[in-house]
Design an enzyme around this catalytic site. Structure first.
Site, PDB file in Angstrom:
ATOM      1  N   LYS A  77       0.815  -1.217   0.000  1.00  0.00           N
ATOM      2  CA  LYS A  77       0.000   0.000   0.000  1.00  0.00           C
ATOM      3  C   LYS A  77       0.852   1.271   0.000  1.00  0.00           C
ATOM      4  CE  LYS A  77      -0.777  -0.308   4.945  1.00  0.00           C
ATOM      5  NZ  LYS A  77      -0.124   0.798   5.619  1.00  0.00           N
ATOM      6  N   THR A  78       1.982   1.214   0.664  1.00  0.00           N
ATOM      7  CA  THR A  78       2.835   2.392   0.644  1.00  0.00           C
ATOM      8  C   THR A  78       3.338   2.660  -0.771  1.00  0.00           C
ATOM      9  OG1 THR A  78       3.540   1.703   2.840  1.00  0.00           O
ATOM     10  CG2 THR A  78       4.710   3.532   1.854  1.00  0.00           C
ATOM     11  N   ASP A  91      -3.587   7.241   5.227  1.00  0.00           N
ATOM     12  CA  ASP A  91      -3.082   5.886   5.426  1.00  0.00           C
ATOM     13  C   ASP A  91      -3.642   5.337   6.740  1.00  0.00           C
ATOM     14  OD1 ASP A  91      -1.683   3.620   5.026  1.00  0.00           O
ATOM     15  OD2 ASP A  91       0.288   4.453   5.503  1.00  0.00           O
ATOM     16  N   GLU A  92      -3.637   4.029   6.908  1.00  0.00           N
ATOM     17  CA  GLU A  92      -4.127   3.380   8.135  1.00  0.00           C
ATOM     18  C   GLU A  92      -5.518   3.897   8.501  1.00  0.00           C
ATOM     19  OE1 GLU A  92      -2.458   0.957   9.141  1.00  0.00           O
ATOM     20  OE2 GLU A  92      -0.302   1.331   9.014  1.00  0.00           O
ATOM     21  N   GLN A 135      -6.819  -4.974  10.390  1.00  0.00           N
ATOM     22  CA  GLN A 135      -5.722  -4.452  11.203  1.00  0.00           C
ATOM     23  C   GLN A 135      -6.160  -3.293  12.089  1.00  0.00           C
ATOM     24  OE1 GLN A 135      -1.672  -4.299   9.448  1.00  0.00           O
ATOM     25  NE2 GLN A 135      -2.689  -4.830   7.539  1.00  0.00           N
ATOM     26  N   ARG A 193       3.742  -9.440  10.346  1.00  0.00           N
ATOM     27  CA  ARG A 193       4.974  -8.638  10.323  1.00  0.00           C
ATOM     28  C   ARG A 193       6.138  -9.440   9.784  1.00  0.00           C
ATOM     29  NH1 ARG A 193       2.883  -4.706   9.380  1.00  0.00           N
ATOM     30  NH2 ARG A 193       1.103  -6.088   9.286  1.00  0.00           N
TER      31      ARG A 193
END
Length: 748
Positions: A32-33, A219-220, A250, A604
């Site tokens: 996504k980044t 974002d997030e 998340q 992660r």
DNA sequence: CCTCCCAAGGTTTTT
DNA sequence: CCTTGGGAGG
């Protein structure tokens, strides 16, 4: 070949969709980044959008910095005028410019949670609230939630009709707001709320920013709360070019007010929103991904998606069970050590855990083994006493209306100004409706000040002197001067030789931070200001200090780990009661959030994932016996590599109790940890307790514990001074406790 | 007014 | 276990 050819189809679609609302559901590790940075590049390069018109909101300052850097690499120029920052920093920047339109000074101070607590304590005292009955933290929690939902004191009061404790909160909320405003201070939640209020009240300001931020990215997004949603909606209302990226799986900040509905109902809130799912994972091996999928599948009400990868299965996931947390730490540290002798780097490894308290034992092991490590989180650097003291000087110089700061330092180092004097000044200030510092400047008006007047005068003179230095010398020199003229270091040494050293190191670190701030400002040709520095200090999160380039093992909570990735990940403390936390275990909704946290943890890992748990663990001086985390049991067995016999599910329960009990017995008879005998000696206190005459329950009885609920008594051992009772609680697992303390009640 | 000592209470996660 | 706050003595 363009930079966009390296993207997959969905990613490219997201990049090319520049106009109108866009929701990108991006699974963990789905790039996504990359999408966000390429999207920014695309806007600038292909659509001719002025970088100045782009706002990107990230979750941490660190992420903001990285995003800017990556855009820089793609575009080559102009990235410095993109506005990339966190919600909080963004709001501060806006408020520094316009907050005077809603009745604050633009040089307001920001209160951290410590400051909030101090203020709340004062308020409770003033309002004669019995803090035994009503906790400060309860008030602060309620107020924080109210602010997250944009509920003003007035609105809170209206809602409180007929509810005594709510009315109480409303009263406190009023006073809290009043004093914040009087101190020209904002708390964290205010930063958001006041900005939204500013937008709502002042159409001119709102329109200015709407025009400025024609393209907005968040974002997030799954962790935004109501006030953040409002903020974004207002800004995007005019052009509707809002792109949000998130993963409902998340969402882990509900306790902070995150509203999962923001992402789940984005399409309703923004009509004609385009939705794109990114499901290909580029980070983890197949086994890791399948484990994550298997765990999260147990949640309900999520947006359906399934991650896949082109990578192979990779290694199996390791599972290790230990007797004690001590063994667990030793094993992990040793494994890392041997990995590194085989050529791995320390920074390939991360240890993740549920609670900050778990970090200590690892720290000991790392120190003993001389392995470089970094602990993220825990006690904040800026919350340390010496740092807060010095910052309070700076705050006082910067904004003398911050009563809290002035009162903190008025007798630090000791100047012979006592509580009585401070209270007299305080009362007088309150009576006259002026600030504390202001009152200090007119001492003759304060009754009974008498002999203290001289001391107070010289304090004021000192502050005024520093104010005069502002602008004439650098901030670094100013801070040095403060330290010297107050003889701060000397006073530290005088009061405690032992930890003075550590504190002095912290002070040096603070000096470094000031110097760095000034250098950065110089490099970016920004104006150096005291407020600017204080603000930066107030808004850093510990995670911002993580440097991937440096070669150390990283330890942090699962929450802090969001958005990061590591080749090798350890999830330590996989025990029911710890993770999932006992606080959440009997609430299905909370449990789902814990499960999402587990999902975050698993995802992660890039190559190697190691899960571990300890049968016996000390928590707050109490020994706890926990079972393997239910989340581990949700992972299909064929993905796991574990010691034999671990998973013989039927047996597991009984044998766990058995071994746990043996362990306990040993621990009590041998007392292997006496090396750390502290003068406090919790143990001594226990031995001093006289045994109750008898117990009104026996083995097999059902009993109730005030905290752990109902359980069955498994064993009672008569010790010299007390009974040791073992209880298997229905929800909290097996606990062993002294009867005198446990105060168990027999269930009828 | 300061310092030392003791007791009590608290911990899940954080911008 | 560890920190914090209150109380008593100097």
């Amino acid at each position: 070949m363009s930079i966009y050819d390296t993207l997959n189809e969905q990613q490219r679609e997201a990049v090319y969709h520049t106009e109108g609302p866009l929701l990108i559901l991006a699974g963990a590790g789905s790039g996504k980044t990359r999408v966000l940075t390429h999207r920014i590049a695309y806007l600038i390069e292909e659509k001719g959008v002025n970088p100045w018109n782009i706002l990107a909101i990230t979750f941490t300052n660190k992420a903001a910095g990285e995003m800017r850097e990556r855009v820089d690499n793609l575009v080559g120029f102009g990235s410095e005028s993109i506005w990339v920052s966190t919600f909080h920093s963004t709001c501060v920047r806006i408020l520094r410019r316009y907050i005077d339109r809603i009745g604050y000074d633009t040089n307001f101070t920001i209160y951290d949670s410590d400051d909030q607590k101090t203020l709340m304590r004062d308020i409770c005292k003033q309002l004669n609230i019995d803090t035994k009955k009503f906790k400060e933290r309860t008030f602060l929690g309620a107020i924080s939630s109210a602010k997250d939902e944009m509920v003003t004191p007035a609105e809170y009061e209206v809602n409180a009709v007929g509810d005594f404790s709510k009315q109480m909160i409303a009263k406190v909320y009023w006073e809290y707001e009043k004093q914040l405003q009087a101190n020209n201070a904002l708390d964290f939640d205010d930063l958001l709320m006041k900005t939204v209020q500013l937008f709502q009240k002042d159409a001119e300001v709102l329109e200015y920013y709407q025009n400025r931020f024609r393209y907005i990215m968040v974002d997030e997004y799954q962790d935004t709360n109501t006030v953040q949603f409002k903020f974004v909606s207002l800004l995007a209302a005019k052009y509707q070019n809002l792109c949000v990226v998130g993963d409902d799986d998340q969402s882990i900040y509900k306790f902070r007010g995150a509203n999962i509905q923001n992402i789940l109902s984005f399409e309703e809130k923004f009509k004609d929103a385009k939705v794109i799912k990114l499901e290909q994972n580029y980070r983890s091996t197949g086994n890791i991904l399948n484990a994550a999928n298997a765990v999260i599948r147990n949640n309900h009400g999520r947006k359906d998606k399934s991650l896949w990868t082109e990578k192979g299965d990779g290694e199996k996931i390791q599972l290790h069970e230990f007797d004690t947390a001590y063994d667990e730490a030793e094993f992990i540290v040793n494994q890392i050590k041997s990995g590194c002798t085989k050529g791995n780097h320390y920074n390939d490894y991360a240890i993740l855990y549920r609670t900050n308290a778990q970090s200590r034992i690892f720290e000991e092991k790392f120190v003993a083994n001389n392995i470089p490590y970094k602990i993220i989180g825990g006690v904040n650097f800026y919350a340390r006493r010496e740092i807060k003291d010095l910052l309070s000087y700076l705050k006082t110089i910067d904004n003398a209306r911050d009563d809290l700061a002035v009162r903190r330092i008025i007798n630090v180092p000791k100047r012979g100004i006592g509580l009585t004097t401070v209270n007299r000044v305080q009362d007088s200030a309150q009576m006259r409706g002026i600030g504390f510092y202001e009152a200090l400047q007119g001492l003759d008006l304060i009754p009974g000040i008498g002999r203290s007047a001289a001391k107070l005068d010289s304090f004021v003179a000192l502050i005024e002197y520093f104010k005069g230095r502002l602008g004439k010398i650098s901030l670094t020199d100013l801070l040095k001067e403060i330290i010297e003229m107050t003889a701060y270091v000397e006073s530290l040494e005088a009061e405690d030789k032992e930890d003075a050293q550590a504190r002095i190191e912290n002070i040096d670190e603070l000096l470094n931070k000031v110097a760095t701030y000034e250098e950065v400002c110089a490099a970016e040709q920004k104006e150096v200001s005291l407020s600017g520095f204080l603000e930066e200090v107030a808004l850093v999160a510990d995670i911002d200090n993580l440097d991937e380039e440096q070669d150390y093992v990283v330890l942090m909570t699962l929450h802090s780990a969001k958005g990061l990735e590591f080749p090798n990940v350890y999830l330590a403390g996989m025990e029911d009661g710890l993770f999932p936390s006992y606080m959440c275990i009997d609430n299905p909704e909370d449990l789902e959030e814990e499960r999402r946290l587990c999902y975050v943890g698993i995802t992660r890992a890039e190559q190697e994932l190691v899960l571990s748990c300890a049968r016996m663990r000390m928590v707050r001086g109490e020994t706890h016996y926990n079972r393997l985390s239910r989340f581990v049991k949700e992972i299909p067995e064929d993905l796991l590599e574990k010691e034999e016999k671990l998973f013989s599910v039927k047996e597991e329960k009984d044998s766990a109790v058995q071994t746990a009990f043996k362990q306990a017995k040993q621990a009590f008879t041998q007392k292997p940890f006496t090396t750390y005998a502290s003068p406090l000696m919790t143990g001594a206190k226990q031995f001093a307790v006289t045994k109750e005459k008898g117990l009104d329950y026996t083995i097999g009885d059902r009993v109730r514990h005030i905290k752990f609920g109902v359980g069955t008594v498994k064993d009672i051992v008569e010790g010299g001074r007390d009974y040791e009772v073992t209880v298997e609680f229905d929800t909290a697992g097996v606990k062993k406790m002294f009867a005198t303390f446990a105060k168990l009640k027999k269930e009828e």
